[in-house]
Write a protein that holds these residues in place. Structure first.
Motif, PDB file in Angstrom:
ATOM      1  N   SER A 108       0.865  -0.959  -0.070  1.00 54.72           N
ATOM      2  CA  SER A 108      -0.077  -0.001   0.120  1.00 54.72           C
ATOM      3  C   SER A 108       1.015   1.319  -0.015  1.00 54.72           C
ATOM      4  O   SER A 108       0.574   2.236  -0.824  1.00 54.72           O
ATOM      5  CB  SER A 108      -0.979   0.053   1.166  1.00 54.72           C
ATOM      6  N   MET A 109       2.074   1.299   0.963  1.00 52.05           N
ATOM      7  CA  MET A 109       2.778   2.280   0.782  1.00 52.05           C
ATOM      8  C   MET A 109       3.474   2.653  -0.399  1.00 52.05           C
ATOM      9  O   MET A 109       3.431   3.964  -1.027  1.00 52.05           O
ATOM     10  CB  MET A 109       3.747   2.286   1.849  1.00 52.05           C
ATOM     11  N   ASN A 110       3.958   1.682  -1.175  1.00 49.30           N
ATOM     12  CA  ASN A 110       4.560   1.899  -2.376  1.00 49.30           C
ATOM     13  C   ASN A 110       3.513   2.467  -3.378  1.00 49.30           C
ATOM     14  O   ASN A 110       4.027   3.210  -4.084  1.00 49.30           O
ATOM     15  CB  ASN A 110       5.027   0.314  -3.141  1.00 49.30           C
ATOM     16  N   GLU A 111       2.316   1.863  -3.370  1.00 48.32           N
ATOM     17  CA  GLU A 111       1.346   2.473  -4.311  1.00 48.32           C
ATOM     18  C   GLU A 111       1.231   3.791  -4.075  1.00 48.32           C
ATOM     19  O   GLU A 111       1.104   4.720  -5.080  1.00 48.32           O
ATOM     20  CB  GLU A 111       0.084   1.675  -4.213  1.00 48.32           C
ATOM     21  N   ILE A 112       0.846   4.377  -2.891  1.00 46.79           N
ATOM     22  CA  ILE A 112       0.662   5.527  -2.492  1.00 46.79           C
ATOM     23  C   ILE A 112       1.897   6.578  -2.794  1.00 46.79           C
ATOM     24  O   ILE A 112       1.428   7.429  -3.264  1.00 46.79           O
ATOM     25  CB  ILE A 112       0.295   5.745  -0.994  1.00 46.79           C
ATOM     26  N   LEU A 113       2.973   5.869  -2.476  1.00 51.46           N
ATOM     27  CA  LEU A 113       4.211   6.874  -2.863  1.00 51.46           C
ATOM     28  C   LEU A 113       4.598   6.891  -4.332  1.00 51.46           C
ATOM     29  O   LEU A 113       4.545   8.197  -4.606  1.00 51.46           O
ATOM     30  CB  LEU A 113       5.555   6.404  -2.239  1.00 51.46           C
ATOM     31  N   PHE A 114       4.357   6.036  -5.278  1.00 52.63           N
ATOM     32  CA  PHE A 114       4.679   6.178  -6.549  1.00 52.63           C
ATOM     33  C   PHE A 114       3.678   6.473  -7.416  1.00 52.63           C
ATOM     34  O   PHE A 114       3.740   7.296  -8.558  1.00 52.63           O
ATOM     35  CB  PHE A 114       5.066   4.722  -7.015  1.00 52.63           C
ATOM     36  N   GLU A 115       2.370   6.080  -6.975  1.00 54.87           N
ATOM     37  CA  GLU A 115       1.024   6.201  -7.940  1.00 54.87           C
ATOM     38  C   GLU A 115       0.377   7.367  -7.451  1.00 54.87           C
ATOM     39  O   GLU A 115       0.046   8.157  -8.372  1.00 54.87           O
ATOM     40  CB  GLU A 115       0.260   4.872  -7.985  1.00 54.87           C
ATOM     41  N   GLU A 116       0.093   7.589  -6.161  1.00 51.29           N
ATOM     42  CA  GLU A 116      -0.547   8.752  -5.949  1.00 51.29           C
ATOM     43  C   GLU A 116       0.144  10.226  -5.892  1.00 51.29           C
ATOM     44  O   GLU A 116      -0.275  10.991  -6.487  1.00 51.29           O
ATOM     45  CB  GLU A 116      -1.400   8.546  -4.532  1.00 51.29           C
ATOM     46  N   TYR A 117       1.219  10.045  -5.220  1.00 52.06           N
ATOM     47  CA  TYR A 117       2.266  11.071  -5.018  1.00 52.06           C
ATOM     48  C   TYR A 117       2.951  11.402  -6.029  1.00 52.06           C
ATOM     49  O   TYR A 117       3.470  12.470  -6.505  1.00 52.06           O
ATOM     50  CB  TYR A 117       2.925  11.478  -3.889  1.00 52.06           C
ATOM     51  N   GLN A 118       3.453  10.164  -6.712  1.00 56.69           N
ATOM     52  CA  GLN A 118       4.258  10.379  -7.966  1.00 56.69           C
ATOM     53  C   GLN A 118       5.646  10.909  -7.484  1.00 56.69           C
ATOM     54  O   GLN A 118       6.201  11.718  -8.382  1.00 56.69           O
ATOM     55  CB  GLN A 118       3.512  11.010  -8.980  1.00 56.69           C
ATOM     56  N   PHE A 119       6.411  10.638  -6.580  1.00 53.01           N
ATOM     57  CA  PHE A 119       7.535  10.802  -6.150  1.00 53.01           C
ATOM     58  C   PHE A 119       8.383   9.962  -7.214  1.00 53.01           C
ATOM     59  O   PHE A 119       8.151   8.812  -7.524  1.00 53.01           O
ATOM     60  CB  PHE A 119       8.011  10.156  -4.714  1.00 53.01           C
ATOM     61  N   GLN A 120       9.648  10.749  -7.511  1.00 50.00           N
ATOM     62  CA  GLN A 120      10.496  10.150  -8.478  1.00 50.00           C
ATOM     63  C   GLN A 120      11.547   8.970  -7.903  1.00 50.00           C
ATOM     64  O   GLN A 120      11.590   8.004  -8.993  1.00 50.00           O
ATOM     65  CB  GLN A 120      11.381  11.154  -9.129  1.00 50.00           C
ATOM     66  N   SER A 121      11.665   9.095  -6.850  1.00 48.71           N
ATOM     67  CA  SER A 121      12.210   7.486  -6.090  1.00 48.71           C
ATOM     68  C   SER A 121      11.953   7.556  -4.734  1.00 48.71           C
ATOM     69  O   SER A 121      11.543   8.710  -4.088  1.00 48.71           O
ATOM     70  CB  SER A 121      13.608   7.714  -6.448  1.00 48.71           C
ATOM     71  N   ALA A 122      12.094   6.304  -4.156  1.00 46.00           N
ATOM     72  CA  ALA A 122      11.693   5.899  -2.730  1.00 46.00           C
ATOM     73  C   ALA A 122      12.707   5.054  -2.308  1.00 46.00           C
ATOM     74  O   ALA A 122      13.302   4.221  -2.881  1.00 46.00           O
ATOM     75  CB  ALA A 122      10.211   5.645  -2.715  1.00 46.00           C
ATOM     76  N   LEU A 123      12.956   5.259  -0.976  1.00 50.62           N
ATOM     77  CA  LEU A 123      13.742   4.359  -0.160  1.00 50.62           C
ATOM     78  C   LEU A 123      12.958   4.035   1.369  1.00 50.62           C
ATOM     79  O   LEU A 123      12.808   4.984   2.060  1.00 50.62           O
ATOM     80  CB  LEU A 123      15.120   4.797   0.180  1.00 50.62           C
ATOM     81  N   ARG A 124      12.571   3.044   1.252  1.00 46.24           N
ATOM     82  CA  ARG A 124      11.845   2.534   2.668  1.00 46.24           C
ATOM     83  C   ARG A 124      12.886   1.848   3.454  1.00 46.24           C
ATOM     84  O   ARG A 124      13.487   0.711   3.101  1.00 46.24           O
ATOM     85  CB  ARG A 124      10.758   1.333   2.549  1.00 46.24           C
ATOM     86  N   THR A 125      12.957   2.207   4.702  1.00 46.01           N
ATOM     87  CA  THR A 125      13.775   1.310   5.796  1.00 46.01           C
ATOM     88  C   THR A 125      13.291   1.543   7.164  1.00 46.01           C
ATOM     89  O   THR A 125      12.347   2.043   7.385  1.00 46.01           O
ATOM     90  CB  THR A 125      15.495   2.063   5.449  1.00 46.01           C
ATOM     91  N   ASN A 126      13.940   1.030   8.024  1.00 47.04           N
ATOM     92  CA  ASN A 126      13.728   0.950   9.380  1.00 47.04           C
ATOM     93  C   ASN A 126      14.245   2.313  10.111  1.00 47.04           C
ATOM     94  O   ASN A 126      15.431   2.552   9.780  1.00 47.04           O
ATOM     95  CB  ASN A 126      14.211  -0.239  10.121  1.00 47.04           C
ATOM     96  N   ALA A 127      13.656   2.929  11.057  1.00 46.38           N
ATOM     97  CA  ALA A 127      14.246   4.014  11.844  1.00 46.38           C
ATOM     98  C   ALA A 127      15.692   3.565  12.394  1.00 46.38           C
ATOM     99  O   ALA A 127      16.675   4.355  12.565  1.00 46.38           O
ATOM    100  CB  ALA A 127      13.443   4.361  12.809  1.00 46.38           C
ATOM    101  N   GLY A 128      15.710   2.357  12.943  1.00 44.65           N
ATOM    102  CA  GLY A 128      16.983   1.936  13.488  1.00 44.65           C
ATOM    103  C   GLY A 128      18.136   1.706  12.655  1.00 44.65           C
ATOM    104  O   GLY A 128      19.079   2.057  12.981  1.00 44.65           O
ATOM    105  N   SER A 129      17.611   1.362  11.339  1.00 37.02           N
ATOM    106  CA  SER A 129      18.822   1.287  10.378  1.00 37.02           C
ATOM    107  C   SER A 129      19.411   2.842  10.361  1.00 37.02           C
ATOM    108  O   SER A 129      20.751   2.875   9.734  1.00 37.02           O
ATOM    109  CB  SER A 129      18.416   1.037   8.951  1.00 37.02           C
ATOM    110  N   LEU A 130      18.689   3.921  10.288  1.00 37.11           N
ATOM    111  CA  LEU A 130      18.964   5.217  10.038  1.00 37.11           C
ATOM    112  C   LEU A 130      19.852   5.684  11.262  1.00 37.11           C
ATOM    113  O   LEU A 130      20.878   6.188  11.109  1.00 37.11           O
ATOM    114  CB  LEU A 130      17.938   6.245   9.563  1.00 37.11           C
ATOM    115  N   SER A 131      19.259   5.239  12.548  1.00 36.61           N
ATOM    116  CA  SER A 131      20.146   5.733  13.604  1.00 36.61           C
ATOM    117  C   SER A 131      21.495   4.696  13.624  1.00 36.61           C
ATOM    118  O   SER A 131      22.553   5.568  14.191  1.00 36.61           O
ATOM    119  CB  SER A 131      19.293   5.072  14.804  1.00 36.61           C
TER     120      SER A 131
END
Length: 396
Positions: A108-131
């Motif tokens: 659902s998140m992929n669809e909303i980011l790419f199809e509804e908002y039409q971001f040019q690219s996306a990276l999904r990750t965990n907050a812990g990985s960023l920390s």
């Protein structure tokens, strides 16, 4: 291309472009007692004149994003003209999601980011990985770290080695800030004043007066003392949202130990609640949650990892999430770990200056990484291959 970093937490969204500063905004909608027909979104909370009896409409339940209608409205608000003015044709998004997220939510998140908002690219990750990325960036000589991320819904213990999550060591405790606030509401409602509808006010009380006890039994004895000898007791002045906009603690010299105040102030007298509520993080069994506390879960996590790596994890324990802001949290965790860990192994617990935005800052660093373009999924990739390209690219 601009990169929008969004640490999409269950309570607050930490958001900002990678070349700007972060903003922390409520990730929910509100309805107030006075204007029930109107719904306020995210930072519009400031527009509510009387936030008593606020009704929260949350996109997250039990740590997972389930109410997409609310989440869309919050994102529409964040991405819109009043806030970040996102130009989707020239923006990449770096967004966080919970550990072990459900595939249906990810799709659902992929669809909303790419199809509804039409971001040019996306990276999904965990907050812990960023920390972890943030930690290894500031300490390049370290190979391992163990994150203790205590947020709104859960507390997670997650080991990382060279920025790779070691899934066999992940532990979750079902105690977070939401449970602590609800428990405090129940205690106060039972002992003094019905506050079950006052989530906003009691959450503020929790943040202002609660602390982690270094010696629970000793503090309980002090809390039973009478009058001036009771150093734990505080009187908290509740807001009335006309003359008192925000609650505060009475200075000790102004406290009336008879319990009678002449002015029109509404007072909450808090004694052992101050340390008994955060104690649930260390002993969830106190309220019938049959799980380990944080110190035992840390040891349990590290003991599941290869023996030669264990000393490195004990030396690099990093605290993130809002619950780590309770005074005494770091000292108590370090002391309890010291009693559980073999004497020859050093234990070091680090608390960042801003544990709430620590993962967002890691996302900002990652967005400037030369390899960032290799990590993302572009809109062309998604349109050609669908969800499977995201599953392959995002190591979750």
């Amino acid at each position: 291309m601009a990169t929008l970093v969004l640490d999409n937490g269950a309570n607050t969204a930490k958001i900002g472009f990678s070349h700007e500063a972060v903003r922390v905004i409520s990730n929910c909608q509100f309805r107030s007692k006075t204007s029930r027909l109107k719904t306020f979104t995210a930072n519009q909370l400031d527009e509510i004149k009387d936030p008593s009896g606020l009704f929260y409409i949350l996109p997250f339940q039990k740590g997972y994003l389930v109410n997409w209608d609310v989440q869309r409205k919050v994102w529409d608000h964040l991405f819109g003209k009043e806030m970040f003015k996102v130009d989707f044709t020239d923006t990449s998004i770096l967004i966080t999601e919970p550990y072990f997220n459900f595939t249906s939510i990810q799709e659902s998140m992929n669809e909303i980011l790419f199809e509804e908002y039409q971001f040019q690219s996306a990276l999904r990750t965990n907050a812990g990985s960023l920390s972890a990325h943030h930690y290894f960036h500031t300490r390049p000589s370290e190979l391992c770290c163990l994150l203790v991320d205590s947020g709104f819904s859960f507390t997670h213990i997650v080991p990382y080695c060279r920025s790779r999550k070691m899934k066999e060591g992940v532990r979750r405790i079902n105690v977070g800030g939401k449970l602590l606030t609800n428990h405090l509401k129940e205690i106060i409602s039972y002992r003094q004043l019905h506050v079950m509808d006052e989530t906003h006010v009691i959450n503020q009380v929790k943040e202002d007066v609660c602390y982690v006890s270094q010696n629970f039994c000793k503090d309980m004895e002090v809390a039973q003392n009478k009058a001036e000898e009771n150093t734990v007791m505080v009187d908290y002045v509740l807001p009335d949202f006309s003359s008192i906009k925000k609650g505060f603690c009475k200075p000790r010299e102004e406290m009336m130990f008879t319990g009678k105040y002449k002015t029109g102030e509404q007072i909450l007298r808090l004694v052992n609640e101050r340390f008994a509520v955060p104690e649930m993080l260390f002993h969830p069994s106190d309220i019938g949650i049959q799980e380990m506390g944080i110190p035992e879960a840390v040891v349990h996590s590290i003991q599941s990892l290869p023996e030669e790596m264990q000393p490195h994890f004990y030396q690099n324990i990093v605290l993130t999430g809002g619950n780590t802001l309770f005074p005494g949290y770091r000292q108590r965790l370090e002391a309890e770990l010291r009693s559980l860990v073999p004497a020859h192994l050093p234990v070091s617990v680090l608390q960042p200056a801003d544990p709430i935005c620590y993962s967002w800052e890691g996302g900002k660093l990652l967005a400037h990484n030369p390899d960032y373009d290799e990590m993302v999924v572009t809109r062309e990739d998604y349109e050609e291959h669908g969800h499977c390209v995201c599953e392959d690219k995002f190591d979750l």
